[in-house]
Design a protein around this motif. Structure first.
Motif, PDB file in Angstrom:
ATOM      1  N   ALA A 104      41.474   9.409  18.801  1.00 51.69           N
ATOM      2  CA  ALA A 104      42.135  10.297  17.836  1.00 51.69           C
ATOM      3  C   ALA A 104      43.584  10.457  18.264  1.00 51.69           C
ATOM      4  O   ALA A 104      43.896  10.436  19.452  1.00 51.69           O
ATOM      5  CB  ALA A 104      41.433  11.653  17.799  1.00 51.69           C
ATOM      6  N   TYR A 105      44.449  10.615  17.295  1.00 49.62           N
ATOM      7  CA  TYR A 105      45.874  10.687  17.587  1.00 49.62           C
ATOM      8  C   TYR A 105      46.462  12.002  17.099  1.00 49.62           C
ATOM      9  O   TYR A 105      45.955  12.626  16.189  1.00 49.62           O
ATOM     10  CB  TYR A 105      46.607   9.521  16.904  1.00 49.62           C
ATOM     11  N   SER A 106      47.606  12.356  17.689  1.00 52.31           N
ATOM     12  CA  SER A 106      48.344  13.543  17.274  1.00 52.31           C
ATOM     13  C   SER A 106      48.901  13.323  15.868  1.00 52.31           C
ATOM     14  O   SER A 106      49.341  12.233  15.521  1.00 52.31           O
ATOM     15  CB  SER A 106      49.485  13.806  18.262  1.00 52.31           C
ATOM     16  N   SER A 107      48.897  14.352  15.065  1.00 59.32           N
ATOM     17  CA  SER A 107      49.432  14.237  13.709  1.00 59.32           C
ATOM     18  C   SER A 107      50.956  14.358  13.670  1.00 59.32           C
ATOM     19  O   SER A 107      51.569  14.098  12.653  1.00 59.32           O
ATOM     20  CB  SER A 107      48.804  15.295  12.799  1.00 59.32           C
ATOM     21  N   ASP A 108      51.549  14.728  14.783  1.00 64.14           N
ATOM     22  CA  ASP A 108      53.001  14.854  14.858  1.00 64.14           C
ATOM     23  C   ASP A 108      53.613  13.460  15.029  1.00 64.14           C
ATOM     24  O   ASP A 108      53.408  12.815  16.051  1.00 64.14           O
ATOM     25  CB  ASP A 108      53.367  15.742  16.047  1.00 64.14           C
ATOM     26  N   PRO A 109      54.387  12.964  14.032  1.00 63.48           N
ATOM     27  CA  PRO A 109      54.950  11.609  14.118  1.00 63.48           C
ATOM     28  C   PRO A 109      55.969  11.450  15.247  1.00 63.48           C
ATOM     29  O   PRO A 109      56.256  10.343  15.663  1.00 63.48           O
ATOM     30  CB  PRO A 109      55.601  11.388  12.748  1.00 63.48           C
ATOM     31  N   ASN A 110      56.514  12.543  15.756  1.00 68.90           N
ATOM     32  CA  ASN A 110      57.486  12.472  16.849  1.00 68.90           C
ATOM     33  C   ASN A 110      56.814  12.406  18.216  1.00 68.90           C
ATOM     34  O   ASN A 110      57.472  12.247  19.225  1.00 68.90           O
ATOM     35  CB  ASN A 110      58.420  13.688  16.806  1.00 68.90           C
ATOM     36  N   GLN A 111      55.517  12.572  18.221  1.00 65.00           N
ATOM     37  CA  GLN A 111      54.776  12.582  19.475  1.00 65.00           C
ATOM     38  C   GLN A 111      53.711  11.499  19.409  1.00 65.00           C
ATOM     39  O   GLN A 111      52.836  11.518  18.551  1.00 65.00           O
ATOM     40  CB  GLN A 111      54.135  13.961  19.660  1.00 65.00           C
ATOM     41  N   ALA A 112      53.749  10.562  20.318  1.00 63.22           N
ATOM     42  CA  ALA A 112      52.837   9.418  20.289  1.00 63.22           C
ATOM     43  C   ALA A 112      51.661   9.589  21.252  1.00 63.22           C
ATOM     44  O   ALA A 112      51.117   8.624  21.742  1.00 63.22           O
ATOM     45  CB  ALA A 112      53.598   8.144  20.613  1.00 63.22           C
ATOM     46  N   LEU A 113      51.266  10.809  21.519  1.00 62.80           N
ATOM     47  CA  LEU A 113      50.161  11.049  22.440  1.00 62.80           C
ATOM     48  C   LEU A 113      48.825  11.095  21.695  1.00 62.80           C
ATOM     49  O   LEU A 113      48.745  11.603  20.589  1.00 62.80           O
ATOM     50  CB  LEU A 113      50.354  12.387  23.167  1.00 62.80           C
ATOM     51  N   THR A 114      47.811  10.600  22.329  1.00 66.99           N
ATOM     52  CA  THR A 114      46.476  10.719  21.750  1.00 66.99           C
ATOM     53  C   THR A 114      45.880  12.040  22.203  1.00 66.99           C
ATOM     54  O   THR A 114      46.187  12.544  23.278  1.00 66.99           O
ATOM     55  CB  THR A 114      45.556   9.567  22.202  1.00 66.99           C
ATOM     56  N   SER A 115      45.025  12.600  21.378  1.00 72.27           N
ATOM     57  CA  SER A 115      44.412  13.872  21.740  1.00 72.27           C
ATOM     58  C   SER A 115      42.981  13.695  22.244  1.00 72.27           C
ATOM     59  O   SER A 115      42.480  14.520  22.981  1.00 72.27           O
ATOM     60  CB  SER A 115      44.433  14.833  20.552  1.00 72.27           C
ATOM     61  N   ARG A 116      42.326  12.638  21.844  1.00 72.11           N
ATOM     62  CA  ARG A 116      40.962  12.353  22.295  1.00 72.11           C
ATOM     63  C   ARG A 116      40.904  10.917  22.793  1.00 72.11           C
ATOM     64  O   ARG A 116      41.552  10.037  22.244  1.00 72.11           O
ATOM     65  CB  ARG A 116      39.948  12.509  21.160  1.00 72.11           C
ATOM     66  N   ARG A 117      40.090  10.725  23.810  1.00 71.42           N
ATOM     67  CA  ARG A 117      39.907   9.384  24.366  1.00 71.42           C
ATOM     68  C   ARG A 117      38.418   9.141  24.575  1.00 71.42           C
ATOM     69  O   ARG A 117      37.627  10.059  24.563  1.00 71.42           O
ATOM     70  CB  ARG A 117      40.672   9.229  25.672  1.00 71.42           C
ATOM     71  N   ARG A 118      38.097   7.890  24.777  1.00 68.59           N
ATOM     72  CA  ARG A 118      36.704   7.507  25.008  1.00 68.59           C
ATOM     73  C   ARG A 118      36.679   6.598  26.234  1.00 68.59           C
ATOM     74  O   ARG A 118      37.578   5.819  26.454  1.00 68.59           O
ATOM     75  CB  ARG A 118      36.148   6.757  23.810  1.00 68.59           C
ATOM     76  N   LEU A 119      35.620   6.738  27.002  1.00 67.68           N
ATOM     77  CA  LEU A 119      35.415   5.808  28.101  1.00 67.68           C
ATOM     78  C   LEU A 119      34.016   5.227  27.988  1.00 67.68           C
ATOM     79  O   LEU A 119      33.157   5.752  27.289  1.00 67.68           O
ATOM     80  CB  LEU A 119      35.648   6.461  29.459  1.00 67.68           C
ATOM     81  N   GLN A 120      33.815   4.142  28.692  1.00 68.54           N
ATOM     82  CA  GLN A 120      32.540   3.438  28.619  1.00 68.54           C
ATOM     83  C   GLN A 120      32.172   2.947  30.018  1.00 68.54           C
ATOM     84  O   GLN A 120      33.009   2.419  30.744  1.00 68.54           O
ATOM     85  CB  GLN A 120      32.690   2.263  27.665  1.00 68.54           C
ATOM     86  N   VAL A 121      30.903   3.137  30.373  1.00 65.13           N
ATOM     87  CA  VAL A 121      30.359   2.649  31.638  1.00 65.13           C
ATOM     88  C   VAL A 121      29.203   1.722  31.293  1.00 65.13           C
ATOM     89  O   VAL A 121      28.361   2.069  30.452  1.00 65.13           O
ATOM     90  CB  VAL A 121      29.849   3.815  32.528  1.00 65.13           C
ATOM     91  N   VAL A 122      29.156   0.552  31.929  1.00 62.80           N
ATOM     92  CA  VAL A 122      28.055  -0.396  31.708  1.00 62.80           C
ATOM     93  C   VAL A 122      27.414  -0.683  33.063  1.00 62.80           C
ATOM     94  O   VAL A 122      28.103  -0.979  34.043  1.00 62.80           O
ATOM     95  CB  VAL A 122      28.557  -1.702  31.055  1.00 62.80           C
ATOM     96  N   VAL A 123      26.066  -0.587  33.083  1.00 61.52           N
ATOM     97  CA  VAL A 123      25.317  -0.710  34.322  1.00 61.52           C
ATOM     98  C   VAL A 123      24.110  -1.622  34.113  1.00 61.52           C
ATOM     99  O   VAL A 123      23.481  -1.596  33.052  1.00 61.52           O
ATOM    100  CB  VAL A 123      24.822   0.695  34.777  1.00 61.52           C
ATOM    101  N   ASP A 124      23.770  -2.415  35.135  1.00 57.53           N
ATOM    102  CA  ASP A 124      22.503  -3.145  35.193  1.00 57.53           C
ATOM    103  C   ASP A 124      21.596  -2.358  36.131  1.00 57.53           C
ATOM    104  O   ASP A 124      22.025  -1.988  37.237  1.00 57.53           O
ATOM    105  CB  ASP A 124      22.694  -4.560  35.742  1.00 57.53           C
ATOM    106  N   ILE A 125      20.346  -2.098  35.712  1.00 60.70           N
ATOM    107  CA  ILE A 125      19.451  -1.241  36.484  1.00 60.70           C
ATOM    108  C   ILE A 125      18.051  -1.832  36.514  1.00 60.70           C
ATOM    109  O   ILE A 125      17.587  -2.407  35.528  1.00 60.70           O
ATOM    110  CB  ILE A 125      19.361   0.174  35.868  1.00 60.70           C
ATOM    111  N   GLU A 126      17.358  -1.625  37.643  1.00 63.26           N
ATOM    112  CA  GLU A 126      15.940  -1.954  37.698  1.00 63.26           C
ATOM    113  C   GLU A 126      15.210  -0.963  38.588  1.00 63.26           C
ATOM    114  O   GLU A 126      15.769  -0.405  39.518  1.00 63.26           O
ATOM    115  CB  GLU A 126      15.698  -3.395  38.160  1.00 63.26           C
ATOM    116  N   ILE A 127      13.938  -0.741  38.245  1.00 60.65           N
ATOM    117  CA  ILE A 127      13.039   0.075  39.048  1.00 60.65           C
ATOM    118  C   ILE A 127      11.960  -0.862  39.558  1.00 60.65           C
ATOM    119  O   ILE A 127      11.295  -1.549  38.766  1.00 60.65           O
ATOM    120  CB  ILE A 127      12.408   1.214  38.225  1.00 60.65           C
ATOM    121  N   VAL A 128      11.776  -0.905  40.885  1.00 62.79           N
ATOM    122  CA  VAL A 128      10.842  -1.838  41.497  1.00 62.79           C
ATOM    123  C   VAL A 128       9.769  -1.069  42.254  1.00 62.79           C
ATOM    124  O   VAL A 128      10.060  -0.161  43.032  1.00 62.79           O
ATOM    125  CB  VAL A 128      11.575  -2.802  42.465  1.00 62.79           C
TER     126      VAL A 128
END
Length: 176
Positions: A104-128
């Motif tokens: 998501a981005y700021s609605s102020d055209p003079n400000q180029a900052l994002t207000s929301r960000r997303r991150l992602q983690v990917v994992v390989d897992i096993e139970i033995v």
């Protein structure tokens, strides 16, 4: 004659109610009688081996291990144990950690900052199962995502890790 039919109907109704109660009570015993969700009955202890970490974020290994240990114990009824004595082990590899995906981005055209960000983690897992050497559950590419406000990456990371742990628990429970 009418009276005896009503008495017989009452006895049949009571018998059906008793039978229904017996079935319901026995079903509850079966439903809640399994230790460790869908894991084999002999699996009562679990070791969480520190995951290999292929990312540049060293805190991920500890945070994922701590969360996984706590939730597997609480939700599957397993006790923590050392790897040498545990009935089963959880191991895996943290494959990717992508941060700062703008959402998501700021609605102020003079400000180029994002207000929301997303991150992602990917994992390989096993139970033995250490008793049999059999893999009880394995999944590659388990993905967790989390949204966070500017400068609140830790909250987004926590959300992503919670999603990964939930997937592991659901996978372990589905092994009926």
């Amino acid at each position: 004659m009418l009276r005896s039919g009503a008495g017989q109907a009452g006895r049949i109704f009571r018998a059906l109610m008793i039978a229904t109660a017996v079935v319901a009570l026995s079903a509850c015993g079966i439903r809640y009688g399994f230790t460790g969700g869908g894991l084999p009955r002999h699996v009562k202890t679990l070791a969480i081996i520190p995951f290999d970490n292929e990312t540049a974020s060293p805190e991920l290994q500890r945070e994922l291990g701590d969360l996984m240990r706590r939730e597997l114990q609480n939700r599957l009824g397993l006790r923590d144990a050392a790897e040498a004595t545990a009935d089963a082990v959880v191991r895996g590899t943290i494959k990717t950690y992508d941060v700062d995906v703008p959402t998501a981005y700021s609605s102020d055209p003079n400000q180029a900052l994002t207000s929301r960000r997303r991150l992602q983690v990917v994992v390989d897992i096993e139970i033995v199962d250490q008793t049999t050497g059999k893999t009880l559950w394995k999944r590659e590419g388990v993905r967790g995502e989390g949204e966070y406000a500017e400068r609140a990456e830790a909250e987004g990371r926590r959300m992503a890790l919670v999603r990964i742990v939930n997937d592991v628990i659901e996978g372990a429970q589905s092994q009926w």
